[in-house]
Design a protein around this motif. Structure first.
Motif, PDB file in Angstrom:
ATOM      1  N   ASP A  71       3.954  -2.287   4.448  1.00 15.58           N
ATOM      2  CA  ASP A  71       4.755  -1.218   4.172  1.00 15.58           C
ATOM      3  C   ASP A  71       6.092  -1.222   4.618  1.00 15.58           C
ATOM      4  O   ASP A  71       6.324  -1.180   5.673  1.00 15.58           O
ATOM      5  CB  ASP A  71       3.964   0.103   4.890  1.00 15.58           C
ATOM      6  N   ILE A  83       4.424  -0.138  -3.580  1.00 11.41           N
ATOM      7  CA  ILE A  83       3.616   0.783  -4.327  1.00 11.41           C
ATOM      8  C   ILE A  83       3.224   0.520  -5.719  1.00 11.41           C
ATOM      9  O   ILE A  83       2.307   1.100  -6.339  1.00 11.41           O
ATOM     10  CB  ILE A  83       4.731   2.270  -4.752  1.00 11.41           C
ATOM     11  N   LEU A 137       0.047   5.909  -2.541  1.00 10.07           N
ATOM     12  CA  LEU A 137       1.724   6.089  -2.725  1.00 10.07           C
ATOM     13  C   LEU A 137       2.174   6.904  -1.274  1.00 10.07           C
ATOM     14  O   LEU A 137       3.357   6.583  -1.026  1.00 10.07           O
ATOM     15  CB  LEU A 137       1.697   6.997  -3.809  1.00 10.07           C
ATOM     16  N   LYS A 147      -3.921  -3.245  -2.712  1.00 13.66           N
ATOM     17  CA  LYS A 147      -3.021  -3.581  -1.668  1.00 13.66           C
ATOM     18  C   LYS A 147      -3.381  -5.004  -0.931  1.00 13.66           C
ATOM     19  O   LYS A 147      -2.587  -5.619  -0.426  1.00 13.66           O
ATOM     20  CB  LYS A 147      -2.773  -2.342  -0.605  1.00 13.66           C
TER      21      LYS A 147
END
Length: 336
Positions: free
Chosen positions: A101, A143, A269, A296
């Motif tokens: 992230d 994303i 998201l 992910k």
């Protein structure tokens, strides 16, 4: 007068359709309330593993959004970071970021820079290392996996629901129900038939995102295809189920803000960890929560099917549940 007559007719039409009237008022309020809760406090709660040798040196970094967790060794820290139990690992020489992230990476580096010495030139006195991803990782790389499953889910849900509804409104479903075919055979036939098209659609979306848009891809593309196909089947079974409770296309579309849109907030998201605990529990019943995490894990963390198998099972569980409910819903057309 003629304009007035048209206005009165439209108003009467709306007031007669209580479902549309209620949706026009309730759906925006529901989504706005959800957005208010999600966006009110989106600062991530960061957990940093620190080896014992540096614990005393960085204790002052701890605040309400950053928690320091002491680990016995660097090896233990690496194990916890690869299992996504902590966001970073701090040793005497380096900071290891989990890396999946970019917003969390940036928040950690900014805090570390703020509290570290020397402060004169603001240079970080640690070597920065990434467990997953890299410094060049862009927001779309983060994303993108969630956007793939969301758009697959959205379009399959809509197309499957409207198509199944047309089968019913055109009388095709009633004619099929007049044959000896069993209800479960009919449902499975529709799922398999639509499933072939969803497989093609999912494959095209995945190949376009990876090879045309050049999104970061650390895992196996076959694993990606398997997850997206599983998501498509879940959307397909949910769409056909809800179409049984719609009388026309407009009513089918009305399910979107109630069923599909809320899942955007739980698909990855936005940080689920930063949401209130009661809202985190809501995410447990959202299929896109598990689909987003699975994507992910594969695309950013490079994990294989065996490591995300629990997410796959849950998605299949949702599909099985929707199929059973769909078979029961067809009882109103034929009891057996």
């Amino acid at each position: 007068m003629r304009v007035t007559a048209v206005i009165i007719r439209i108003l009467r039409q709306f007031f007669r359709d209580k479902r549309t009237l209620g949706l026009m008022i309730i759906a925006p309020m529901l989504i706005l309330a959800l957005m208010n809760v999600v966006f009110t406090d989106q600062e991530p709660n960061i957990e940093i593993g620190v080896v014992e040798e540096v614990q005393s040196l960085v204790q002052h970094m701890e605040d309400e959004n950053m928690q320091l967790i002491v680990v016995d060794s660097e090896e233990e820290g690496w194990e916890r970071i690869t299992q996504s139990e902590i966001h970073a690992l701090l040793t005497q020489e380096k900071i290891v970021l989990e890396g999946s992230d970019p917003s969390v990476n940036k928040a950690i580096l900014l805090k570390l820079q703020k509290f570290s010495q020397p402060v004169e030139n603001k240079e970080l006195p640690y070597e920065v290392e990434y467990a997953y991803g890299s410094e060049s990782m862009e927001m779309f790389d983060n994303i993108g996996p969630f956007l793939i499953v969301f758009f697959v889910f959205f379009f399959v849900f809509l197309i499957a629901g409207v198509s199944f509804l047309r089968e019913r409104t055109s009388g095709t479903l009633e004619r099929l129900m007049a044959t000896p075919i069993k209800r479960w055979e009919l449902v499975m036939g529709y799922v398999a038939g639509f499933g072939i098209f969803t497989l093609i659609q999912s494959s095209i979306i995945v190949f376009f995102t990876i090879y045309i848009l050049d999104i970061q891809m650390a895992g196996n593309i076959l694993s990606i295809l398997f997850v997206t196909f599983t998501v498509a089947i879940t959307a397909l079974t949910l769409g056909t189920l809800l179409s049984a409770y719609a009388r026309n296309e407009l009513q089918m579309i009305q399910f979107i803000p109630l069923v599909v849109v809320p899942q955007v907030f739980f698909s990855g998201l936005f940080s689920i960890e930063a949401m209130p605990s009661w809202l985190q529990k809501v995410s447990l019943v959202m299929p896109l929560t598990y689909a987003g995490e699975a994507m992910k894990d594969i695309m950013i963390r490079g994990k294989g099917i065996e490591e995300i198998f629990s997410y796959i099972l849950l998605l299949f569980g949702f599909s099985l549940l929707f199929i059973v409910l769909n078979i029961k819903a067809l009882k109103k057309y034929r009891p057996t």
